[in-house]
Motif scaffolding. Structure first.
Motif, mmCIF file in Angstrom:
data_model
loop_
_atom_site.group_PDB
_atom_site.id
_atom_site.type_symbol
_atom_site.label_atom_id
_atom_site.label_comp_id
_atom_site.label_asym_id
_atom_site.label_seq_id
_atom_site.Cartn_x
_atom_site.Cartn_y
_atom_site.Cartn_z
ATOM 1 N N LEU A 1 0.828 -1.203 0.000
ATOM 2 C CA LEU A 1 0.000 0.000 0.000
ATOM 3 C C LEU A 1 0.868 1.262 0.000
ATOM 4 O O LEU A 1 0.570 2.229 -0.717
ATOM 5 C CB LEU A 1 -0.922 -0.015 1.211
ATOM 6 C CG LEU A 1 -1.846 1.188 1.398
ATOM 7 C CD1 LEU A 1 -2.784 1.345 0.205
ATOM 8 C CD2 LEU A 1 -2.630 1.058 2.695
ATOM 9 N N ILE A 2 1.949 1.254 0.779
ATOM 10 C CA ILE A 2 2.853 2.404 0.818
ATOM 11 C C ILE A 2 3.481 2.639 -0.548
ATOM 12 O O ILE A 2 3.560 3.782 -1.031
ATOM 13 C CB ILE A 2 3.928 2.190 1.896
ATOM 14 C CG1 ILE A 2 3.299 2.261 3.288
ATOM 15 C CG2 ILE A 2 5.036 3.243 1.776
ATOM 16 C CD1 ILE A 2 4.262 1.905 4.402
ATOM 17 N N SER A 3 3.916 1.556 -1.202
ATOM 18 C CA SER A 3 4.508 1.690 -2.537
ATOM 19 C C SER A 3 3.491 2.242 -3.532
ATOM 20 O O SER A 3 3.817 3.087 -4.370
ATOM 21 C CB SER A 3 5.032 0.336 -3.017
ATOM 22 O OG SER A 3 6.018 -0.167 -2.150
ATOM 23 N N SER A 4 2.253 1.795 -3.417
ATOM 24 C CA SER A 4 1.208 2.273 -4.321
ATOM 25 C C SER A 4 0.923 3.756 -4.095
ATOM 26 O O SER A 4 0.798 4.535 -5.053
ATOM 27 C CB SER A 4 -0.059 1.448 -4.126
ATOM 28 O OG SER A 4 -1.123 1.940 -4.914
ATOM 29 N N LEU A 5 0.853 4.169 -2.831
ATOM 30 C CA LEU A 5 0.598 5.578 -2.536
ATOM 31 C C LEU A 5 1.763 6.462 -2.975
ATOM 32 O O LEU A 5 1.560 7.595 -3.434
ATOM 33 C CB LEU A 5 0.335 5.759 -1.041
ATOM 34 C CG LEU A 5 -0.964 5.133 -0.505
ATOM 35 C CD1 LEU A 5 -1.039 5.280 1.009
ATOM 36 C CD2 LEU A 5 -2.179 5.786 -1.161
ATOM 37 N N LEU A 6 2.974 5.947 -2.853
ATOM 38 C CA LEU A 6 4.144 6.713 -3.315
ATOM 39 C C LEU A 6 4.129 6.891 -4.823
ATOM 40 O O LEU A 6 4.440 7.976 -5.339
ATOM 41 C CB LEU A 6 5.430 6.011 -2.884
ATOM 42 C CG LEU A 6 5.947 6.290 -1.479
ATOM 43 C CD1 LEU A 6 7.172 5.440 -1.187
ATOM 44 C CD2 LEU A 6 6.291 7.773 -1.322
ATOM 45 N N SER A 7 3.799 5.823 -5.541
ATOM 46 C CA SER A 7 3.757 5.922 -7.008
ATOM 47 C C SER A 7 2.678 6.890 -7.475
ATOM 48 O O SER A 7 2.827 7.540 -8.507
ATOM 49 C CB SER A 7 3.516 4.534 -7.612
ATOM 50 O OG SER A 7 2.258 4.022 -7.193
ATOM 51 N N GLN A 8 1.596 7.015 -6.707
ATOM 52 C CA GLN A 8 0.525 7.953 -7.052
ATOM 53 C C GLN A 8 0.742 9.341 -6.450
ATOM 54 O O GLN A 8 -0.108 10.217 -6.600
ATOM 55 C CB GLN A 8 -0.814 7.398 -6.568
ATOM 56 C CG GLN A 8 -1.196 6.066 -7.193
ATOM 57 C CD GLN A 8 -2.464 5.485 -6.595
ATOM 58 O OE1 GLN A 8 -3.223 6.178 -5.929
ATOM 59 N NE2 GLN A 8 -2.692 4.201 -6.834
ATOM 60 N N LYS A 9 1.873 9.497 -5.744
ATOM 61 C CA LYS A 9 2.234 10.778 -5.104
ATOM 62 C C LYS A 9 1.168 11.235 -4.106
ATOM 63 O O LYS A 9 0.884 12.431 -3.973
ATOM 64 C CB LYS A 9 2.473 11.856 -6.155
ATOM 65 C CG LYS A 9 3.646 11.552 -7.066
ATOM 66 C CD LYS A 9 3.893 12.671 -8.058
ATOM 67 C CE LYS A 9 5.091 12.360 -8.940
ATOM 68 N NZ LYS A 9 5.375 13.441 -9.920
ATOM 69 N N LEU A 10 0.592 10.259 -3.423
ATOM 70 C CA LEU A 10 -0.406 10.568 -2.396
ATOM 71 C C LEU A 10 0.178 10.477 -0.993
ATOM 72 O O LEU A 10 -0.538 10.688 -0.016
ATOM 73 C CB LEU A 10 -1.588 9.591 -2.512
ATOM 74 C CG LEU A 10 -2.378 9.648 -3.827
ATOM 75 C CD1 LEU A 10 -3.462 8.583 -3.833
ATOM 76 C CD2 LEU A 10 -2.989 11.038 -4.030
ATOM 77 N N LEU A 11 1.487 10.169 -0.910
ATOM 78 C CA LEU A 11 2.137 10.021 0.387
ATOM 79 C C LEU A 11 3.509 10.669 0.330
ATOM 80 O O LEU A 11 4.246 10.506 -0.653
ATOM 81 C CB LEU A 11 2.271 8.533 0.755
ATOM 82 C CG LEU A 11 2.883 8.212 2.121
ATOM 83 C CD1 LEU A 11 2.000 8.731 3.257
ATOM 84 C CD2 LEU A 11 3.099 6.709 2.273
ATOM 85 N N ASP A 12 3.827 11.427 1.380
ATOM 86 C CA ASP A 12 5.125 12.086 1.452
ATOM 87 C C ASP A 12 6.237 11.041 1.634
ATOM 88 O O ASP A 12 6.081 10.062 2.350
ATOM 89 C CB ASP A 12 5.139 13.070 2.623
ATOM 90 C CG ASP A 12 6.462 13.818 2.707
ATOM 91 O OD1 ASP A 12 6.759 14.598 1.795
ATOM 92 O OD2 ASP A 12 7.190 13.573 3.691
ATOM 93 N N ARG A 13 7.386 11.276 0.964
ATOM 94 C CA ARG A 13 8.486 10.308 1.027
ATOM 95 C C ARG A 13 9.071 10.191 2.426
ATOM 96 O O ARG A 13 9.481 9.107 2.847
ATOM 97 C CB ARG A 13 9.581 10.693 0.035
ATOM 98 C CG ARG A 13 9.195 10.457 -1.420
ATOM 99 C CD ARG A 13 10.395 10.573 -2.346
ATOM 100 N NE ARG A 13 10.032 10.200 -3.698
ATOM 101 C CZ ARG A 13 10.029 8.959 -4.158
ATOM 102 N NH1 ARG A 13 10.362 7.965 -3.337
ATOM 103 N NH2 ARG A 13 9.701 8.700 -5.405
ATOM 104 N N ASN A 14 9.156 11.299 3.125
ATOM 105 C CA ASN A 14 9.670 11.238 4.497
ATOM 106 C C ASN A 14 8.772 10.381 5.390
ATOM 107 O O ASN A 14 9.243 9.573 6.187
ATOM 108 C CB ASN A 14 9.796 12.643 5.072
ATOM 109 C CG ASN A 14 10.904 13.440 4.403
ATOM 110 O OD1 ASN A 14 11.834 12.860 3.857
ATOM 111 N ND2 ASN A 14 10.797 14.759 4.442
#
Length: 363
Positions: A65-78
């Motif tokens: 889920l974290i990887s998916s949100l990162l790819s969609q730019k819905l989650l901050d990298r930090n």
């Protein structure tokens, strides 16, 4: 132990029957209590096993889920890095603690089944697993020193006593010891993998190749005079390579274990992990270790090519020489590729950590 008084009068049959009946009743009670306890433990183990499997699958699902949100730019990298770090620690708690006994056991592989049969070598208690790992590290320390001293003694005696010509028996004795060494390492590493250690498969396959090479070299006839120096050139190169292998093993054991303890304390490694991988070293240690590893791998390939040359040219036209040359070249290439992959993985990880640190400082 209670002493029986033979002079005492024998008990009455009725009293003896009562005593035997009491013992039978106690035996039945003990059997029922034991069965009840084992049934209770089995049910609790099954419940804990289901919880451990469920939690492990949940960690994988959250990571996805974290990887998916990162790819969609819905989650901050930090924030994602913090989540990943916490998940890594949770995963280490499961796999490195007492709960690891309730996770599904890894496949023991064909090698262990060939030697031991269908026996489960996974220890249920963590202290037993750690004892197996410490014994493995001690075994490597002892064998690394012998790996260095044994060929050094042979080459020294060759120059001082044997007039530049090695006798067959000491060399074959060393090759038999190599077969024992690599078989012991392969068995220990397969047992460690079954108990949760993250040993790279290549190192085990490397030891399989070394076992085959040692077995073949035992049948290699060590020829003497005339032209002893020319006929034994391959043996001399092999012993020199073995000395370099011993030096590299000593460096790995010393430098990498220090870093591994640090990674375990940070929750980035498992207590069952061992120090074979080059990624365990810190920067200053890698500057010392990597040149030695590359030099040893190059010399290993050189020895293999020299053996192939002597086989094809006709100096020592034996199938053992040909097979040992091929195996040395294959092992050198595999070691080189594995080292490069380890360094690439380490550099990518460092670059990722540096970017994360710079972004935190800028924020």
């Amino acid at each position: 132990m209670e002493r029986v008084d033979l002079s005492a009068p024998a008990p009455a049959p009725g009293k003896l029957q009562e005593e035997v009946g009491r013992m039978m009743e106690e035996a039945r009670d003990l059997q029922e209590s034991g069965s009840s306890l084992l049934w209770k433990i089995s049910n609790e183990e099954q419940s804990l096993r289901q919880k451990a499997i469920s939690l492990e699958s949940s960690i994988l699902r959250v990571r996805s889920l974290i990887s998916s949100l990162l790819s969609q730019k819905l989650l901050d990298r930090n924030q994602a890095s913090k989540f990943e770090e916490e998940l890594n620690r949770a995963s280490c708690i499961i796999s490195d603690g007492d709960a690891a006994a309730f996770l599904p056991a890894k496949s023991q592989g064909r090698f262990l089944r060939k030697f031991l049969g269908p026996i489960n070598v996974r220890a249920s208690r963590k202290e037993v697993q750690l004892k197996v790992k410490e014994e493995y590290n001690s075994y490597r320390d002892r064998t690394a020193l012998l790996f260095l001293l044994f060929p050094l003694i042979l080459l020294t005696l060759r120059s001082w006593i044997w007039d530049g010509c090695l006798p067959a028996f000491p060399v074959q004795l060393y090759e038999a010891w190599l077969l024992f060494l690599y078989t012991g390492l392969a068995m220990r590493e397969n047992i460690l993998r079954a108990n949760g250690s993250d040993i790279r498969p290549w190192w085990i396959h490397h030891h399989y190749c070394a076992m085959v090479m040692a077995l073949i070299s035992i049948t290699w006839e060590i020829e003497g005079q005339p032209n002893c120096a020319q006929k034994q050139k391959g043996v001399e190169l092999f012993l020199q390579w073995a000395m370099m292998q011993g030096v590299a093993m000593l460096l790995q054991n010393r430098y990498q274990r220090q870093r591994l303890y640090t990674r375990i304390a940070l929750g980035k490694a498992n207590r069952m992990d061992v120090v074979w991988g080059e990624t365990s070293g810190v920067d200053g240690q890698l500057w010392v270790l990597c040149p030695v590893l590359f030099l040893m791998q190059g010399f290993e390939a050189y020895v293999g090519l020299q053996l192939l040359k002597t086989a094809f040219v006709g100096v020592v036209p034996k199938w053992q020489v040909l097979c040992c040359g091929i195996l040395l070249v294959v092992m050198a290439a595999g070691n080189f590729i594995n080292t490069i992959q380890s360094l690439i993985t380490k550099s990518r990880f460092k670059a990722k950590m540096k970017r994360s640190k710079n972004k935190q400082e800028s924020d």
